[in-house]
Design an enzyme around this catalytic site. Structure first.
Site, mmCIF file in Angstrom:
data_model
loop_
_atom_site.group_PDB
_atom_site.id
_atom_site.type_symbol
_atom_site.label_atom_id
_atom_site.label_comp_id
_atom_site.label_asym_id
_atom_site.label_seq_id
_atom_site.Cartn_x
_atom_site.Cartn_y
_atom_site.Cartn_z
ATOM 1 N N TYR A 1 -31.988 -3.827 -18.736
ATOM 2 C CA TYR A 1 -30.876 -3.142 -19.015
ATOM 3 C C TYR A 1 -30.629 -1.753 -18.747
ATOM 4 O O TYR A 1 -31.967 -1.025 -18.973
ATOM 5 C CB TYR A 1 -30.358 -3.283 -20.443
ATOM 6 C CG TYR A 1 -29.013 -2.533 -20.800
ATOM 7 C CD1 TYR A 1 -27.906 -2.935 -20.706
ATOM 8 C CD2 TYR A 1 -29.199 -1.397 -21.525
ATOM 9 C CE1 TYR A 1 -26.743 -2.384 -21.024
ATOM 10 C CE2 TYR A 1 -28.070 -0.529 -21.904
ATOM 11 C CZ TYR A 1 -26.895 -0.962 -21.451
ATOM 12 O OH TYR A 1 -25.605 -0.354 -21.851
ATOM 13 N N TRP B 1 -28.093 1.600 -16.738
ATOM 14 C CA TRP B 1 -27.197 1.813 -15.563
ATOM 15 C C TRP B 1 -27.665 2.025 -14.355
ATOM 16 O O TRP B 1 -27.763 2.961 -13.590
ATOM 17 C CB TRP B 1 -26.461 3.009 -15.898
ATOM 18 C CG TRP B 1 -25.074 2.890 -16.802
ATOM 19 C CD1 TRP B 1 -25.363 2.806 -18.032
ATOM 20 C CD2 TRP B 1 -23.795 3.345 -16.327
ATOM 21 N NE1 TRP B 1 -23.936 2.630 -18.656
ATOM 22 C CE2 TRP B 1 -23.040 2.964 -17.601
ATOM 23 C CE3 TRP B 1 -23.238 3.791 -15.343
ATOM 24 C CZ2 TRP B 1 -21.756 3.251 -17.835
ATOM 25 C CZ3 TRP B 1 -21.693 3.925 -15.320
ATOM 26 C CH2 TRP B 1 -20.971 3.603 -16.393
#
Lengths: 824, 220
Positions: free
Chosen positions: A155, A157
């Site tokens: 996980y 950005w």
């Protein structure tokens, strides 16, 4: 040999003979072969390339094959000041240049000397060697322990782009390999995205808001509650359009009331000349209850709306009035907790009820213990005001994110590469595909407690026994809480693999590190504007990959090849073939909707295709159809109405998430009785980073204090401790200790310090839990517990601590120390 | 005197006058530094430094008054930890932290671009200038060395080559190195607690300074 050297090394020898002789010297064991060879390389290209990033569209000037400068796209209404950091990230001295393997791992195999993780004892290996190691380890763990032993629910950005979406590519490869453990949820909205479907029947946090033109025309009081859109709208999950800034600027010009409710005078408060209502951290629910109590007792609430559009207010009311627990939630009661004067709470209640009011809620208020309650109570408050579905009224939970409220263009939706697993509904980061899935923020709990039962949203499951973790496009050693607990938990792994382009704190903790390209060293395609869908952008490669970096697609294709699954992974398509397929699919949608789009070649040459915004999008009012007819247009809740009381949650019987919005003391709070530490640590999103991204760039020099993360502290708190602006301070609690640079200010409430999340973890003693962090990672101080049994979201804003001026010698940097045993 | 006796007979290295007097010896020193900063040492390289040809070479270098203190510091570190495997690990950690970015904020980039001008970005104007110089010379960096042309090792190799071939550009190349190596050496000094590479960079600084002075004296 001596003679030959003598003869050939006379001054004036030719370059050819010198290079030849160099090889001979190499044979003598003192120097290696020359780095120079005959034959000049062609000069790199010059030109200008338009591409995009999480900070917006930009044009890169290229000279000799190098990007020398970047400039925002001329149609960007509000370019981010962080954009120069993009160039820094490409050309950072801390780029990962080669495949590297932790020495003990390379020499002794998986699980060897896990305490040396993070100490940086890496050995450079060839790509083939690294890829072989990865493929063999996946096969070993799959064979010996099964797919539930590999956590690949990576996980973070990751960079934008529909092809080089490294998280999806990892899932795609792991699905072909046999399966893996995935994650549910995210760190941004872990609590809200679980509670809101019970309350509103939808996620809310990742959905379009009432359009800004409607807000500008109709809203009379705009309230940013725990939201700082001037800061956070700089970035977007795809390529940001920055349309939210146009909305905010237009609203500002009207001169209408803006109120910011926050422990800090935010960037938005400053930019919009807002009234700052300083609320104590973690007490938003109490303050909202105080407003709700005032509304009810002064008969300012909208009973018709409550009767028609909601269910369960009657069950909430006894709690609000104190009939069920003996505590009326008066403004005075709320004031004692939240620190806002009771008169101000009442004034706000009257103001909100008398004007068209938009409650724009942020996400920080739900990233704390019992975080589910904050947005639930905000919806309840908005329901009592009765303006939901009216132009410019109600609530919105995404005005601060990805420029929510920027009107949506008439655009097709661009597809991307899939993970090859079962189809999932909703946002990609909510994917539950995989052999199993855990609530993301419980990862450390999972590593520590294999086989332990855990609750989540009405279900019970057990944690898998993880042997291997694979992370791409993320930095968990920045975003996860309680760093010292985490360092210890990750030592349990046999193998930890990371792809990145920079030596992040997470990469430094890995066993195998593979150098990935930045977005700017590969071709991709992406939508512009998460909600605005303003354009489709050709994310053209700006420069060739530097050092030995390879794209994630290439890396996973190579691993898949070693797993005998190359064809299944690539589907025999190269980079440009994939991009064309995504574009062609969008064009097909466009044809059906009579939207003009050029063919792929023309698009790629032009670099962008823009779409127009229809008038109805500019007039969009969230929940207007529900308001018009709740029977014909019901919500997705069990009742079809706004659920102020949830029977489903009642059935779950959780002690930490009752069936209606409730104020509950968090596990720790600075102003609570018996609090062990006097200051709350506000870990808000940074102003000049995207979480931890760009922390490793020169941009840091624009905000760091004494070379460290700034620690904003109120003047009175600083004076009390003898701290001056610019001092190095030590922030500490029972979980950890960090150094930071004092930023003394009256823009922060006394009793609160701000240490923004995403500050890179830089332990003085790597690998040792409890080490002093030399830079200022706030997650050394935060708690690692779930928000509640319902959502199990993270509590990144729950932390109390104390601060002192650091008077000793600044600790010697010890990150260069050899691993234990190696230096003896 | 055009003799490089150390290449074949390390035991004879370094008389009282040291080993940096002749052209060939100076070329060897340049190339040795290029190799030192090129990659983390292998056990073979470290064994050579501890008790092989490179140890004799260092002994020779230590007799040069300008380089002696730094070289002796390096020799002291090598002598203190004679276990080749452990030493290889320790030097590997230092190398990857300092020069490969593993050290994060404490990285000392081995590129000219990061030590001149206002930015510490890699692939700056010096990269372009070195690329142009290589093109002018009809050369390129070997294909398996995936580094920009302003990498310290490439620049030292070019300096050695230009010096060896009597190219008039040799002086400019040495001056170029002398312009940024001091900053590089200072950074190594403040960020390398082990000290091996800090001492090496310091010795290189001293060596280059003298080379430049000598080149300047000849030119005048």
């Amino acid at each position: 040999m001596t003679m030959m050297i003598k003869n050939t090394l006379a001054s004036g020898v030719s370059r050819r003979s010198f290079l030849k002789t160099s090889a001979m010297l190499g044979a003598a064991g003192l120097v290696g072969p020359s780095l120079l060879t005959f034959g000049a390389r062609a000069e790199g290209a010059d030109g200008e390339v338009m591409t995009g990033s999480h900070w917006g569209i930009f044009k890169a000037k290229v000279e000799g094959g190098r990007a020398v400068s970047i400039a925002a796209w001329d149609k960007d209404p509000k370019p981010s000041h962080q954009l120069p950091g993009v160039l820094d990230s490409i050309y950072s001295p801390t780029r990962i240049r080669y495949p590297m393997v932790r020495r003990a791992y390379l020499e002794k195999g998986p699980g060897a000397e896990p305490e040396t993780r993070g100490k940086g004892d890496f050995v450079r290996v060839s790509w083939d060697q690294a890829l072989d190691l990865v493929a063999k380890e996946i096969q070993r763990v799959e064979k010996d322990h099964g797919p539930a032993a590999i956590f690949a629910g990576s996980y973070g950005w990751k960079s934008p782009g529909k092809l080089h979406n490294c998280r999806t590519l990892l899932s795609r490869m792991m699905n072909l390999a046999g399966g893996f453990v995935n994650h549910i949820g995210d760190y941004s909205t872990g609590a809200a995205q679980v509670i809101m479907p019970h309350v509103m029947g939808t996620l809310e946090v990742y959905e379009q808001q009432t359009a800004w033109p409607v807000v500008v025309d109709n809203t009379e009081v705009l309230v940013f509650w725990s939201a700082d859109p001037y800061k956070t709208n700089q970035i977007g999950w795809v390529i940001p359009d920055h349309g939210g800034f146009e909305g905010m600027e237009a609203f500002k010009k009207t001169g209408k009331t803006v109120i910011c409710i926050d422990p800090i005078r935010t960037e938005t408060a400053k930019e919009m000349n807002a009234e700052w209502v300083a609320v104590q951290p973690q007490t938003d629910v109490a303050m909202m209850l105080g407003i709700a109590h005032t509304l009810y007792t002064e008969k300012l609430h909208n009973q018709d709306f409550l009767d028609t559009y909601t269910t369960g207010f009657d069950k909430f009311l006894p709690y609000l009035m104190g009939e069920s627990d003996g505590t009326p939630k008066t403004a005075e009661w709320a004031s004692e907790i939240c620190g806002v004067p009771a008169d101000k709470i009442k004034e706000l209640a009257r103001l909100f009820a008398s004007k068209r009011t938009m409650l724009a809620g942020g996400w920080g208020m739900q990233r704390q213990h019992h975080g589910e309650q904050a947005h639930w109570m905000m919806v309840t408050l908005a329901s009592m005001l009765g303006q939901i579905g009216e132009p410019g009224g109600g609530f919105g939970l995404s005005y601060h994110y990805a420029n929510g409220g920027a009107p949506s263009a008439d655009s097709p939706v661009l597809s991307g590469i899939t993970d090859g697993g079962k189809a999932v509904k909703g946002a990609e980061w909510l994917s539950t595909s995989g052999a199993a899935a855990i609530p993301l923020a419980r990862i450390v709990d999972m590593l520590e407690n294999p086989g332990k039962e855990f609750d989540f949203n009405g279900t019970k499951n057990t944690y898998p026994d993880i042997k291997m973790a694979y992370w791409v496009g993320g930095n968990p050693f920045a975003h996860h809480q309680d760093r010292n607990r985490m360092v210890k938990a990750f030592q349990k792994l046999d193998t930890f693999i990371v792809h990145d382009f920079q030596w992040t704190p997470t990469a430094r903790q890995a066993d195998i590190v593979l150098p990935a390209t930045t977005s700017y060293e590969r071709n991709d395609i992406e939508q512009v504007g998460d909600y605005a869908l303003k354009a489709i952008l050709a994310m053209k490669k700006v420069i060739d990959p530097v050092y030995e970096a390879r794209s994630d697609f290439d890396i996973f294709a190579e691993i898949s090849k070693r797993l005998g699954k190359e064809k299944e992974f690539t589907e025999d398509k190269d980079e440009m073939a994939w991009l064309k397929s995504f574009y062609d699919a969008a064009q097909e949608q466009a044809k059906q909707r009579q939207i003009d789009m050029p063919d792929f070649d023309t698009f790629w040459k032009d670099g962008i295709v823009e779409f127009s915004v229809p008038d109805e999008a500019k007039a969009y009012v969230r929940y207007s159809t529900f308001r018009e007819d709740p029977l014909l247009n019901p919500l997705g809740t069990p009742s079809g109405l706004i659920e102020i009381f949830s029977s489903n949650i009642e059935k779950m019987g959780y002690d930490d998430c009752p069936a209606h919005p409730t104020w509950m003391e968090p596990v720790e709070r600075a102003n609570a009785k018996g609090a062990k530490f006097p200051l709350h640590v506000d870990t808000a999103h940074p102003i000049s980073r995207l979480h931890s991204q760009l922390c490793g760039t020169k941009l840091r020099e624009t905000y760091s204090v004494a070379g460290r993360e700034p620690c904003m502290i109120n003047t009175k708190d600083a004076e009390k401790r003898g701290i001056a602006d610019g001092d190095v301070v030590r922030v500490f609690n029972d979980r950890g200790q960090v150094l930071a640079g004092a930023l003394v200010s009256d823009d922060i409430l006394p009793g609160v310090i701000r240490l923004s999340e995403g500050a890179w973890y830089s332990p003085v003693e790597p690998g040792k839990p409890g080490s002093l962090d030399a830079y200022g990672d706030p997650n050394c101080l935060t708690v690692d517990i779930g928000t509640s049994k319902l959502a199990q979201g993270n509590c990144g804003h729950t932390a109390i601590a104390d601060v002192e001026k650091f008077t000793g010698d600044l600790p010697k940097v010890t990150v260069f120390e050899a691993p234990a045993g190696a230096a003896e | 005197m055009n003799e490089i006796s150390i290449a074949a007979a390390p035991a004879d290295v370094g008389g009282a006058a040291g080993i940096t007097e002749t052209l060939e010896e100076r070329l060897l020193v340049l190339r040795w530094f290029a190799g030192l900063f090129r990659e983390a040492p292998t056990e073979e390289t470290v064994a050579s430094l501890v008790h092989g040809p490179a140890a004799a070479f260092l002994e020779g270098l230590s007799k040069d008054p300008a380089l002696g203190p730094d070289i002796n510091y390096m020799r002291g570190l090598l002598a203190a930890k004679p276990d080749v495997k452990a030493l290889t690990a320790q030097l590997g950690v230092a190398f990857s932290h300092l020069f490969l970015g593993v050290g994060g904020f404490n990285t000392v980039a081995p590129y000219e671009s990061c030590h001149v001008g206002e930015s510490d970005r890699t692939f700056g104007q010096p990269t372009m200038e070195m690329d142009a110089l290589l093109r002018h010379l009809g050369l390129s960096v070997v294909s398996d060395f995936h580094e920009p042309a302003d990498h310290i090792s490439v620049e030292l190799e070019i300096a050695a080559l230009l010096t060896a071939t009597g190219d008039p550009q040799a002086r400019a190349m040495l001056t170029r190195l002398d312009r940024w190596i001091p900053a590089f050496a200072d950074a190594c000094f403040s960020r390398d607690p082990f000290g091996f590479y800090a001492a090496a960079a310091s010795a290189l600084r001293a060596f280059l300074a003298r080379e430049c002075r000598a080149a300047s004296a000849i030119a005048h």
